[in-house]
Design a protein around this motif. Structure first.
Motif, PDB file in Angstrom:
ATOM      1  N   UNK A 150       0.778  -1.248   0.006  1.00 39.70           N
ATOM      2  CA  UNK A 150       0.050   0.071  -0.079  1.00 39.70           C
ATOM      3  C   UNK A 150       0.780   1.099   0.018  1.00 39.70           C
ATOM      4  N   UNK A 151       1.716   1.335  -0.700  1.00 40.96           N
ATOM      5  CA  UNK A 151       2.635   2.692  -1.322  1.00 40.96           C
ATOM      6  C   UNK A 151       1.677   3.570  -1.910  1.00 40.96           C
ATOM      7  N   UNK A 169       2.446  11.532   6.193  1.00 42.26           N
ATOM      8  CA  UNK A 169       2.705  10.607   7.459  1.00 42.26           C
ATOM      9  C   UNK A 169       2.176   9.421   7.568  1.00 42.26           C
ATOM     10  N   UNK A 170       1.575   8.859   6.370  1.00 46.82           N
ATOM     11  CA  UNK A 170       0.918   7.560   6.405  1.00 46.82           C
ATOM     12  C   UNK A 170       2.026   6.382   6.483  1.00 46.82           C
ATOM     13  N   UNK A 171       1.977   5.616   7.187  1.00 44.31           N
ATOM     14  CA  UNK A 171       2.993   4.158   7.216  1.00 44.31           C
ATOM     15  C   UNK A 171       2.359   3.257   6.035  1.00 44.31           C
ATOM     16  N   UNK A 172       3.384   2.693   5.687  1.00 42.11           N
ATOM     17  CA  UNK A 172       3.112   1.496   4.867  1.00 42.11           C
ATOM     18  C   UNK A 172       2.625   0.368   5.449  1.00 42.11           C
ATOM     19  N   UNK A 173       2.053  -0.653   4.890  1.00 47.55           N
ATOM     20  CA  UNK A 173       1.336  -1.624   5.449  1.00 47.55           C
ATOM     21  C   UNK A 173       2.183  -2.738   5.851  1.00 47.55           C
ATOM     22  N   UNK A 174       3.471  -2.808   5.258  1.00 50.04           N
ATOM     23  CA  UNK A 174       4.539  -4.065   5.840  1.00 50.04           C
ATOM     24  C   UNK A 174       5.412  -3.585   7.021  1.00 50.04           C
ATOM     25  N   UNK A 200       7.018   5.866  15.238  1.00 46.65           N
ATOM     26  CA  UNK A 200       7.810   4.592  15.059  1.00 46.65           C
ATOM     27  C   UNK A 200       7.274   3.743  14.159  1.00 46.65           C
ATOM     28  N   UNK A 201       8.083   2.861  13.643  1.00 47.95           N
ATOM     29  CA  UNK A 201       7.638   1.812  12.782  1.00 47.95           C
ATOM     30  C   UNK A 201       7.171   0.560  13.335  1.00 47.95           C
ATOM     31  N   UNK A 202       7.098  -0.591  12.710  1.00 50.97           N
ATOM     32  CA  UNK A 202       6.769  -1.950  13.297  1.00 50.97           C
ATOM     33  C   UNK A 202       7.797  -2.322  14.449  1.00 50.97           C
ATOM     34  N   UNK A 203       9.112  -1.815  14.204  1.00 44.80           N
ATOM     35  CA  UNK A 203       9.915  -2.220  15.114  1.00 44.80           C
ATOM     36  C   UNK A 203      10.250  -1.415  16.336  1.00 44.80           C
TER      37      UNK A 203
END
Length: 389
Positions: A166-167, A220-225, A257-260
């Motif tokens: 979802x880029x 600012x929208x994060x990607x799905x991965x 902050x991302x997934x990690x």
């Protein structure tokens, strides 16, 4: 990028006057002086002509003369030309009037719905996304101005150009180091005329709310991965110019902050194979910026003061754009000009030189200030700016 507020946008429309619809072909195909121009009094005829002329646009005017000018390309909007680029540091005088004001002849279409259809998936993938990946500015500009839905999807959400992860356009441009595409996307979305293509009946205040809403999502929208924002991508791949564009925008969240659980600063150059010396530090500087060096003056234009460094991230209380008051010995100082945007390190160097010029130039600077008390300080600032570029 100057942080100067101009007059508020003024849009006027009158249902009592007849409307003339001008149809303007694609920018490079504007009609010659003696060729027929497409001006209609019937909206349906104008829409039909716009459909027949590929890449054209139409707009309503209260006078036939203005409609003819638009149809010839005289009033064609500046964004397709892309005359604005990544702006260098500059001295901006606040006496200028840079605000956007629509005249009566630039009456907006009162139609509530637009006629644009959602692009096909293959058009988004093989046309728009490919143009972003290659940095093809001409194709990118033509696509988004021919159909705003290339950028604005349902619910005013960014259009997805790569399913799965979802880029949107900004994710791809940040990953591929296409700073000019990032800048063009932001400038286009900030242009009220572009949003009017989607919502021609919007009042100015509603239009600005839509603009801020979708800008925030693009930035600012994060990607799905990995839950990475475009700023994460730019930092991760070591794309300093993109970091500069994104971090300079006031709506960009710099510490998501991302997934990690990592911020953009935490992932600087993680995916960069060949790092140049100082690249990581340069990106960190951009993440801190942009900064501005303000020039303050009293109402009588005497005693110019070079203020402390200022950044949009600072609170209003911390701003040094005005201070003083209370007694004749402590006059109120207001912002008259500023230099920027620049990184914190360069801003500090510029401020030091602006306050205390190099010894070999001291006499020259003194003579300029003495000969022009009202603008001498600004002139020396411009001289310093040119000498540093």
């Amino acid at each position: 990028m100057a942080g100067v507020d101009g007059p508020k946008t003024v849009v006027r429309a009158s249902s009592e006057q007849p409307l003339y619809y001008g149809v303007c072909p694609a920018y490079e195909d504007a009609p010659a002086k003696n060729e027929r121009v497409h001006v209609y009094e019937d909206k349906k005829e104008a829409l039909q002509a716009a459909k027949m002329i590929k890449g054209s646009r139409f707009k309503a005017f209260s006078s036939r003369e203005d409609a003819e000018k638009f149809a010839r390309g005289v009033y064609y909007f500046s964004s397709p030309n892309r005359t604005s680029r990544l702006s260098p540091m500059k001295i901006v005088s606040l006496s200028s009037n840079d605000g956007l004001c629509l005249s009566e002849s630039e009456t907006v279409n009162k139609e509530r719905a637009n006629s644009y259809k959602n692009p096909r998936t293959q058009d988004l993938t093989f046309n728009l996304r490919k143009a972003v990946e290659l940095g093809d500015e001409d194709t990118f500009s033509k696509l988004i101005w021919s159909n705003p839905r290339y950028l604005i999807g349902s619910g005013d959400n960014p259009t997805i150009v790569q399913e799965g992860c979802r880029y949107n356009v900004m994710h791809v441009a940040a990953r591929e180091d296409r700073a000019s595409i990032c800048q063009m996307t932001l400038e286009t979305l900030e242009n009220p005329e572009f949003m009017l293509l989607m919502y021609p009946d919007d009042a100015p205040d509603m239009l600005q709310k839509r603009i801020c809403y979708i800008l925030d999502l693009y930035l600012n929208t994060p990607d799905k991965g990995g839950n990475d924002t475009p700023l994460h991508f730019a930092c991760k791949f070591g794309n300093a110019d993109v970091v500069n564009v994104l971090a300079s925008h006031p709506l960009t969240v710099k510490c998501p902050r991302n997934k990690y659980g990592k911020t953009p600063e935490d992932v600087i150059c993680e995916r960069r194979k060949n790092k140049s010396v100082g690249l990581e530090e340069q990106i960190r500087e951009y993440l801190k910026g942009p900064y501005y060096v303000p020039l303050l003056r009293a109402e009588d234009m005497s005693s110019p003061v070079i203020g402390e460094l200022w950044s949009p991230d600072q609170t209003a209380e911390a701003s040094h754009f005005s201070h003083g008051g209370g007694s004749p010995r402590d006059p109120v100082l207001t912002l008259r000009a500023f230099a920027g945007p620049i990184s914190p390190a360069k801003a500090e160097d510029f401020r030091r030189l602006w306050k205390t010029p190099p010894r070999e130039k001291a006499d020259f600077f003194h003579n300029v200030r003495k000969s022009d008390p009202e603008r001498g300080m600004e002139r020396t600032g411009r001289y310093l700016k040119v000498s540093q570029e």
